[in-house]
Design an enzyme around this catalytic site. Structure first.
Site, PDB file in Angstrom:
ATOM      1  N   HIS A  42      -3.569  -7.406   1.223  1.00  0.00           N
ATOM      2  CA  HIS A  42      -4.515  -6.937   1.742  1.00  0.00           C
ATOM      3  C   HIS A  42      -4.587  -6.648   3.236  1.00  0.00           C
ATOM      4  O   HIS A  42      -5.463  -6.179   3.685  1.00  0.00           O
ATOM      5  CB  HIS A  42      -5.793  -7.615   1.277  1.00  0.00           C
ATOM      6  CG  HIS A  42      -6.202  -8.995   1.952  1.00  0.00           C
ATOM      7  ND1 HIS A  42      -5.689 -10.127   1.486  1.00  0.00           N
ATOM      8  CD2 HIS A  42      -6.809  -9.211   3.137  1.00  0.00           C
ATOM      9  CE1 HIS A  42      -5.977 -11.030   2.127  1.00  0.00           C
ATOM     10  NE2 HIS A  42      -6.751 -10.677   3.325  1.00  0.00           N
ATOM     11  N   ASP A  70      -1.313 -10.887  -4.053  1.00  0.00           N
ATOM     12  CA  ASP A  70      -1.847 -10.601  -2.968  1.00  0.00           C
ATOM     13  C   ASP A  70      -0.592 -10.989  -1.739  1.00  0.00           C
ATOM     14  O   ASP A  70      -0.745 -11.761  -0.823  1.00  0.00           O
ATOM     15  CB  ASP A  70      -2.976 -11.237  -2.621  1.00  0.00           C
ATOM     16  CG  ASP A  70      -3.535 -10.728  -1.185  1.00  0.00           C
ATOM     17  OD1 ASP A  70      -3.165  -9.788  -0.566  1.00  0.00           O
ATOM     18  OD2 ASP A  70      -4.627 -11.410  -0.588  1.00  0.00           O
ATOM     19  N   SER A  86      -6.067 -14.731   6.987  1.00  0.00           N
ATOM     20  CA  SER A  86      -4.882 -14.296   5.994  1.00  0.00           C
ATOM     21  C   SER A  86      -3.771 -13.750   6.071  1.00  0.00           C
ATOM     22  O   SER A  86      -3.236 -13.533   7.236  1.00  0.00           O
ATOM     23  CB  SER A  86      -5.970 -12.942   5.359  1.00  0.00           C
ATOM     24  OG  SER A  86      -7.288 -13.192   4.873  1.00  0.00           O
TER      25      SER A  86
END
Length: 282
Positions: free
Chosen positions: A72, A138, A234
């Protein structure tokens, strides 16, 4: 441990209301941590890129020319910094690279991500679309335009050879947001932050979040709250009992809520994909 953002707080159309349940952040973040010892995380990468606005993620050097991050964190015009500790100073240890190719995991639901990023939605549509949504896989590999030089401040992090155990002591690092107060959402640390917590069972995260928690994910944090990764973290590494085991993926918003641990990609399940992708495209 957050830096700029690839943050998603899901806002609703019309009155500007938000969902009655907790918002979701597709980006992990660092809350309740401390400044890491300088260059104690020499595999840590800082990614800046564009996607509608300037964004920031973490990453992990897994090969002298490859960085592993979250899918992402996809965008354009990447700049990758390695050997960095303090963003506000010019450090002689820093190496800067550009990205020549990106390889998100083929099973990651990019369509669902784009929907989540691009739409203001009413409450009914939000829950119908995203309740139980699956953001597994992810992961994304970034090929750098040239290999970096390995030094005391820049090192490759080995992939795991076995699965982590529930109860392991873990830590995560990054330059992501350090405050749970959204009025301070753009106040990001200059120096690399670390936070320590425990690897929990996936059942504990399944009951805590509206997105689906799968066997391809790891659940980590403090059930009491107050310690978490956050927006801008992230793609950064989760290291458990000294072994690289996870990539920061998503969690609740605000970060560090009681009873809502963070979600990380279970790297052990993707070793073949990582190795085969690097071999095929080096």
């Amino acid at each position: 441990m957050c830096f700029l953002l690839l943050c998603l707080t899901l806002t609703l159309a019309g009155t500007g209301a938000v969902p009655t349940g907790p918002s979701i952040e597709i980006h992990s973040r660092i809350i309740g941590g401390w400044e890491c010892d300088k260059h104690s995380q020499p595999w840590q990468a800082l990614l800046t890129f564009t996607r509608k606005h300037n964004s920031v993620c973490g990453g992990v050097l897994v090969h002298s020319q490859w960085v592993l991050t979250a899918a992402h964190c996809i965008g354009d015009n990447y700049k990758v910094l390695l050997g960095l500790h303090d963003r506000s100073s010019e450090e002689s240890t820093v190496q800067e690279a550009r990205v020549s190719a990106r390889f998100p995991h083929p099973l990651y639901n990019m369509t669902l991500l784009n929907l989540l990023l691009s739409h203001k939605m009413n409450l009914t549509f939000f829950y119908k679309t995203f309740l139980g949504a699956d953001f597994s896989h992810d992961l994304m590999l970034l090929r750098l335009d040239q290999p970096v030089q390995l030094t005391d401040a820049v090192q490759v992090l080995d992939l795991p050879t076995q699965e982590p155990q529930v109860g392991s002591t873990c830590h995560v690092s990054g330059w992501g947001r350090t405050s749970q107060n959204y009025e301070n959402s753009f106040v990001l640390p200059e120096k690399l932050q670390c936070v320590e917590f425990t690897l929990l069972s996936n059942n504990e995260c399944s009951h805590a979040h509206m997105f689906k928690v799968t066997e391809a994910m790891l659940c980590a944090g403090h059930m009491e709250g107050g310690k978490d990764s956050c927006v801008g973290d992230s793609g950064g590494p989760l290291i458990c009992d000294g072994v690289f085991q996870g990539i920061a993926s998503w969690g609740s918003s605000p970060c560090g809520q009681q009873g809502r641990p963070g979600i990380y990609v279970k790297v052990f399940l993707y070793i073949s994909w990582i190795q085969e992708t690097i071999k095929a495209h080096s």
